[in-house]
Motif scaffolding. Structure first.
Motif, PDB file in Angstrom:
ATOM      1  N   LEU A   1      83.211  46.229  68.373  1.00  8.11           N
ATOM      2  CA  LEU A   1      82.542  47.366  69.005  1.00  8.11           C
ATOM      3  C   LEU A   1      81.155  47.641  68.444  1.00  8.11           C
ATOM      4  N   PHE A   2      81.037  47.610  67.117  1.00  7.76           N
ATOM      5  CA  PHE A   2      79.760  47.972  66.514  1.00  7.76           C
ATOM      6  C   PHE A   2      78.690  46.902  66.703  1.00  7.76           C
ATOM      7  N   GLU A   3      79.093  45.727  67.155  1.00 11.39           N
ATOM      8  CA  GLU A   3      78.118  44.690  67.500  1.00 11.39           C
ATOM      9  C   GLU A   3      77.204  45.194  68.608  1.00 11.39           C
ATOM     10  N   HIS A   4      77.769  46.022  69.489  1.00 10.53           N
ATOM     11  CA  HIS A   4      77.009  46.518  70.635  1.00 10.53           C
ATOM     12  C   HIS A   4      76.266  47.818  70.329  1.00 10.53           C
ATOM     13  N   VAL A   5      76.538  48.380  69.157  1.00 16.31           N
ATOM     14  CA  VAL A   5      75.902  49.646  68.780  1.00 16.31           C
ATOM     15  C   VAL A   5      74.877  49.443  67.674  1.00 16.31           C
ATOM     16  N   HIS A   6      75.302  48.759  66.608  1.00 17.61           N
ATOM     17  CA  HIS A   6      74.452  48.611  65.430  1.00 17.61           C
ATOM     18  C   HIS A   6      73.925  47.196  65.209  1.00 17.61           C
ATOM     19  N   GLY A   7      74.500  46.217  65.917  1.00 16.26           N
ATOM     20  CA  GLY A   7      74.088  44.841  65.676  1.00 16.26           C
ATOM     21  C   GLY A   7      74.323  44.464  64.224  1.00 16.26           C
ATOM     22  N   GLU A   8      73.296  43.921  63.578  1.00 10.35           N
ATOM     23  CA  GLU A   8      73.410  43.532  62.177  1.00 10.35           C
ATOM     24  C   GLU A   8      72.746  44.542  61.240  1.00 10.35           C
ATOM     25  N   SER A   9      72.461  45.750  61.730  1.00 11.07           N
ATOM     26  CA  SER A   9      71.799  46.740  60.885  1.00 11.07           C
ATOM     27  C   SER A   9      72.746  47.257  59.807  1.00 11.07           C
TER      28      SER A   9
ATOM     29  N   ALA B   1      79.458  52.708  59.440  1.00  6.83           N
ATOM     30  CA  ALA B   1      80.320  52.965  60.595  1.00  6.83           C
ATOM     31  C   ALA B   1      81.689  52.333  60.381  1.00  6.83           C
ATOM     32  N   MET B   2      81.710  51.142  59.770  1.00  6.22           N
ATOM     33  CA  MET B   2      82.976  50.473  59.463  1.00  6.22           C
ATOM     34  C   MET B   2      83.799  51.321  58.499  1.00  6.22           C
ATOM     35  N   VAL B   3      83.135  51.828  57.468  1.00  9.20           N
ATOM     36  CA  VAL B   3      83.818  52.647  56.468  1.00  9.20           C
ATOM     37  C   VAL B   3      84.400  53.900  57.113  1.00  9.20           C
TER      38      VAL B   3
ATOM     39  N   MET C   1      87.409  52.965  59.193  1.00  8.03           N
ATOM     40  CA  MET C   1      88.521  52.643  58.305  1.00  8.03           C
ATOM     41  C   MET C   1      89.168  53.918  57.780  1.00  8.03           C
ATOM     42  N   GLY C   2      88.337  54.929  57.509  1.00 10.10           N
ATOM     43  CA  GLY C   2      88.868  56.213  57.051  1.00 10.10           C
ATOM     44  C   GLY C   2      89.759  56.861  58.091  1.00 10.10           C
ATOM     45  N   GLN C   3      89.400  56.745  59.358  1.00  8.15           N
ATOM     46  CA  GLN C   3      90.244  57.278  60.432  1.00  8.15           C
ATOM     47  C   GLN C   3      91.608  56.592  60.434  1.00  8.15           C
ATOM     48  N   TYR C   4      91.589  55.274  60.269  1.00  5.83           N
ATOM     49  CA  TYR C   4      92.850  54.524  60.254  1.00  5.83           C
ATOM     50  C   TYR C   4      93.726  54.980  59.089  1.00  5.83           C
ATOM     51  N   GLU C   5      93.112  55.130  57.933  1.00  3.00           N
ATOM     52  CA  GLU C   5      93.876  55.511  56.743  1.00  3.00           C
ATOM     53  C   GLU C   5      94.457  56.910  56.889  1.00  3.00           C
ATOM     54  N   GLN C   6      93.682  57.831  57.452  1.00  3.23           N
ATOM     55  CA  GLN C   6      94.182  59.191  57.659  1.00  3.23           C
ATOM     56  C   GLN C   6      95.367  59.206  58.619  1.00  3.23           C
ATOM     57  N   ALA C   7      95.384  58.266  59.531  1.00  2.00           N
ATOM     58  CA  ALA C   7      96.484  58.173  60.496  1.00  2.00           C
ATOM     59  C   ALA C   7      97.669  57.393  59.927  1.00  2.00           C
TER      60      ALA C   7
ATOM     61  N   PRO D   1      87.627  46.540  61.205  1.00  2.00           N
ATOM     62  CA  PRO D   1      88.129  47.773  61.843  1.00  2.00           C
ATOM     63  C   PRO D   1      87.577  48.023  63.233  1.00  2.00           C
ATOM     64  N   ASP D   2      86.408  47.436  63.559  1.00  2.00           N
ATOM     65  CA  ASP D   2      85.838  47.693  64.888  1.00  2.00           C
ATOM     66  C   ASP D   2      86.261  46.663  65.919  1.00  2.00           C
ATOM     67  N   HIS D   3      87.232  45.813  65.582  1.00  2.00           N
ATOM     68  CA  HIS D   3      87.720  44.850  66.570  1.00  2.00           C
ATOM     69  C   HIS D   3      88.500  45.616  67.627  1.00  2.00           C
ATOM     70  N   LEU D   4      88.122  45.479  68.886  1.00  2.95           N
ATOM     71  CA  LEU D   4      88.672  46.311  69.954  1.00  2.95           C
ATOM     72  C   LEU D   4      90.198  46.306  70.015  1.00  2.95           C
TER      73      LEU D   4
END
Length: 233
Positions: free
Chosen positions: A76-84, A90-92, A95-101, A111-114
């Protein structure tokens, strides 16, 4: 939404387990309540068409579609941030959302793999899952439009996701915007990207730095005892 888990499985790299457990996918769709009749029929037709193919052919087509170039990347972030550098934060955050869940992922998983993001949403309450889809609706519409340009059956999965999101993002409008977009998966385009990255790498090394960029990879999760095995909705 168990429908999101079904689509997550369908967007993963096709393997023998998908062929063996295709009936579970049909059963899950029959159990779910989020799809209308047309959407359910579209997914059933997609499953039948995919599993009706030779596995090796399906795998080759998948790699050609999602692993060549960045235009149809499932990151997903490939289309938003590219390699910036913003992509790392954004990954971090994701990942925090996943951990909270309470969702644990393998260290090799991005984590941004669709498919992984959809698996996460499938475990959330319906309203929250819908909001999560709305957050990425512009990306879903972009991928749908590009896949339709390439006459890929996978486009229907993104159309169904947009329908579930209840977003007002229109694929037709996006299609018009990218009508003249040059494809990035041709041999010439891939060579150009490779040459550009080689020059960048050499320049970075000359400055005493070594920046390793993140490239696409295939999501390779272990198959659970039951192919569709979730702890939420």
């Amino acid at each position: 939404m168990i429908e999101l888990l079904v689509i997550s499985r369908l967007l993963e790299y096709p393997d023998a387990a998908l062929w063996q457990h295709q009936q579970e996918l049909h059963d899950a769709l029959a159990e779910g309540e989020a799809l209308n009749l047309q959407q359910a029929a579209q997914l059933k037709d997609f499953i039948a068409a995919l599993c009706g193919r030779d596995l090796l052919d399906a795998q080759a087509s998948y790699s050609e579609l999602f692993d060549r170039g960045r235009a149809t990347s499932l990151l997903l972030f490939e289309h938003v941030h590219g390699e910036s550098r913003d992509r790392g934060q954004a990954m971090v955050n994701l990942m925090g959302q996943y951990e909270q869940a309470g969702m644990e992922i393998d260290s090799r998983e991005l984590p941004d793999h669709l498919p992984l993001y959809l698996e996460y949403l499938s475990q959330r309450p319906a309203a929250e899952a819908r909001g999560g889809l709305q957050d990425v609706a512009p990306i879903l519409a972009l991928l749908s439009a590009r896949l339709k340009q390439r006459e890929s059956d996978y486009a229907v999965l993104f159309d169904v996701l947009l329908g579930l999101s209840e977003s007002n993002v229109a694929v037709d409008s996006v299609s018009k915007q990218i009508a003249d977009e040059a494809r990035d998966d041709t041999p010439q385009a891939l060579d150009a990207v490779w040459e550009e990255e080689q020059v960048k790498f050499i320049a970075d090394q000359g400055c005493g730095e070594s920046e390793i960029t993140s490239h696409q990879r295939r999501f390779a999760g272990a198959v659970a005892p039951q192919y569709l095995n979730i702890g939420g909705e």
